[in-house]
Design a protein around this motif. Sequence first.
Motif, short mmCIF file in Angstrom:
data_model
loop_
_atom_site.label_atom_id
_atom_site.label_comp_id
_atom_site.label_asym_id
_atom_site.label_seq_id
_atom_site.Cartn_x
_atom_site.Cartn_y
_atom_site.Cartn_z
N THR A 118 0.61 -1.41 0.24
CA THR A 118 0.14 0.03 -0.29
C THR A 118 1.12 1.18 -0.29
O THR A 118 2.24 1.44 0.08
CB THR A 118 -0.81 -0.09 1.79
OG1 THR A 118 -1.82 0.98 1.23
CG2 THR A 118 -0.19 -0.30 2.23
N ASN A 119 -0.05 2.27 -0.27
CA ASN A 119 1.32 3.62 -1.12
C ASN A 119 0.53 4.71 0.05
O ASN A 119 -0.99 4.91 -0.46
CB ASN A 119 1.40 3.60 -2.14
CG ASN A 119 1.72 5.15 -2.26
OD1 ASN A 119 2.50 6.12 -1.63
ND2 ASN A 119 1.42 5.72 -3.53
N ILE A 120 0.95 4.88 1.41
CA ILE A 120 0.13 6.36 2.20
C ILE A 120 0.91 7.58 2.08
O ILE A 120 1.09 8.41 2.06
CB ILE A 120 0.53 5.93 3.37
CG1 ILE A 120 2.80 5.69 3.90
CG2 ILE A 120 -0.45 5.05 3.84
CD1 ILE A 120 2.19 5.74 5.24
N GLY A 121 1.06 7.51 0.60
CA GLY A 121 2.48 9.39 0.39
C GLY A 121 1.52 8.96 -1.06
O GLY A 121 0.93 9.18 -1.58
N SER A 122 1.92 10.24 -2.04
CA SER A 122 2.39 10.36 -2.92
C SER A 122 2.47 8.83 -4.35
O SER A 122 2.93 8.47 -4.19
CB SER A 122 2.54 11.60 -4.11
OG SER A 122 2.74 13.23 -2.95
N ASP A 123 1.20 9.69 -5.45
CA ASP A 123 1.51 8.57 -6.59
C ASP A 123 2.57 8.12 -6.97
O ASP A 123 3.78 8.84 -7.03
CB ASP A 123 0.49 9.20 -7.53
CG ASP A 123 -1.44 8.92 -6.93
OD1 ASP A 123 -1.22 8.80 -6.00
OD2 ASP A 123 -2.03 9.51 -8.15
N ALA A 124 2.59 7.07 -6.84
CA ALA A 124 4.14 6.42 -7.65
C ALA A 124 3.90 5.74 -8.90
O ALA A 124 2.59 4.70 -8.82
CB ALA A 124 5.07 5.46 -6.59
N ILE A 125 4.57 6.15 -10.15
CA ILE A 125 4.63 5.59 -11.41
C ILE A 125 5.66 4.19 -11.26
O ILE A 125 6.76 4.66 -11.07
CB ILE A 125 4.95 6.37 -12.29
CG1 ILE A 125 3.47 7.90 -12.13
CG2 ILE A 125 4.74 6.03 -13.65
CD1 ILE A 125 3.84 8.88 -12.98
N GLY A 184 9.05 13.70 -12.34
CA GLY A 184 9.45 12.97 -13.15
C GLY A 184 11.16 12.35 -12.31
O GLY A 184 11.93 11.78 -12.71
N ARG A 185 11.03 12.85 -11.13
CA ARG A 185 12.39 11.79 -10.48
C ARG A 185 12.24 10.47 -10.14
O ARG A 185 11.01 9.96 -9.48
CB ARG A 185 12.27 12.48 -8.77
CG ARG A 185 12.77 14.19 -8.92
CD ARG A 185 12.54 14.75 -7.61
NE ARG A 185 11.67 15.19 -7.22
CZ ARG A 185 11.15 13.88 -5.73
NH1 ARG A 185 12.18 13.93 -5.55
NH2 ARG A 185 10.05 14.77 -4.97
N LYS A 186 13.17 10.14 -10.47
CA LYS A 186 13.66 8.17 -10.52
C LYS A 186 14.27 7.78 -8.52
O LYS A 186 15.05 8.95 -7.83
CB LYS A 186 14.31 7.86 -10.79
CG LYS A 186 13.56 8.21 -12.56
CD LYS A 186 14.42 7.17 -13.14
CE LYS A 186 14.24 7.17 -14.82
NZ LYS A 186 12.67 6.15 -15.31
N ILE A 187 13.46 7.25 -7.52
CA ILE A 187 13.57 7.36 -7.26
C ILE A 187 13.86 5.66 -6.51
O ILE A 187 13.55 5.35 -7.06
CB ILE A 187 12.26 7.80 -5.81
CG1 ILE A 187 11.49 9.00 -5.67
CG2 ILE A 187 12.80 7.51 -4.22
CD1 ILE A 187 13.47 10.45 -5.35
#
Length: 229
Positions: free
Chosen positions: A141-148, A200-203
């Motif tokens: 699950t993601n509790i932050g901003s959208d991840a692509i 556009g940042r890659k994490i």
Amino acid sequence: MVKKLEFWGVSGTVIYLVVIAVTVALKFDGFLELKLNELGDFLAGVFGPIAFLWLVLGFLQQGRELKLSSEALQLQAQELRNSVEQQSHLVAVGREQMMAQIEANANERRRYEKTMNANILFIPKECVSSAGWNSHKFVMTNIGSDAIDVQLFVKLPGQNVHATSAILKRDQIEQIVFEYESVDEDHYAIMHCFYQTHDGRKIGFDLNAFISAETSNLTIAPVVKAKDL
């Protein structure tokens, strides 16, 4: 000082010439009898002191002017030093303000990036063991901003797990199943996770993957760093 020198020079010259004129008038007959060479000697003797007087006065006046010029140059040099010091101070203040602005911009950028980052959690569910293999379900699950373009890699006993998700929106839930062989000793691994933010940042980040030899359960937890202790 210059006016005083001129006054005393003119006064002395006038008095001296008056004295000479009176002397010549009293001995005018003898003055007329002077020969040319004697007249020349007389005139040289009369005007010599005057010339010497004005030479001395000119020297004193020139020395005074040089002193004033030197003092003026010293004042200009002092003003120039003061101006340089003020400019240096202004430059230092400007540099400090610029550095403060750069730091403020960097802090604002970090705050912005933090709001744009995802926060992906792995919550364990049921674990089933059969014939030396284990199947452990997790909820991602993601509790932050959208991840692509979410991707994760982890090397587990018996196979390498590679899972992907085109997009993991905020509060979105996905189920992931990790399959691995049973182990006789506790097994440690690193799960590598990657995603891209909307700007556009890659994490990339790592998680600890731990398999208990006793329960065969898989535990996924954030990596503990020295700075976090």
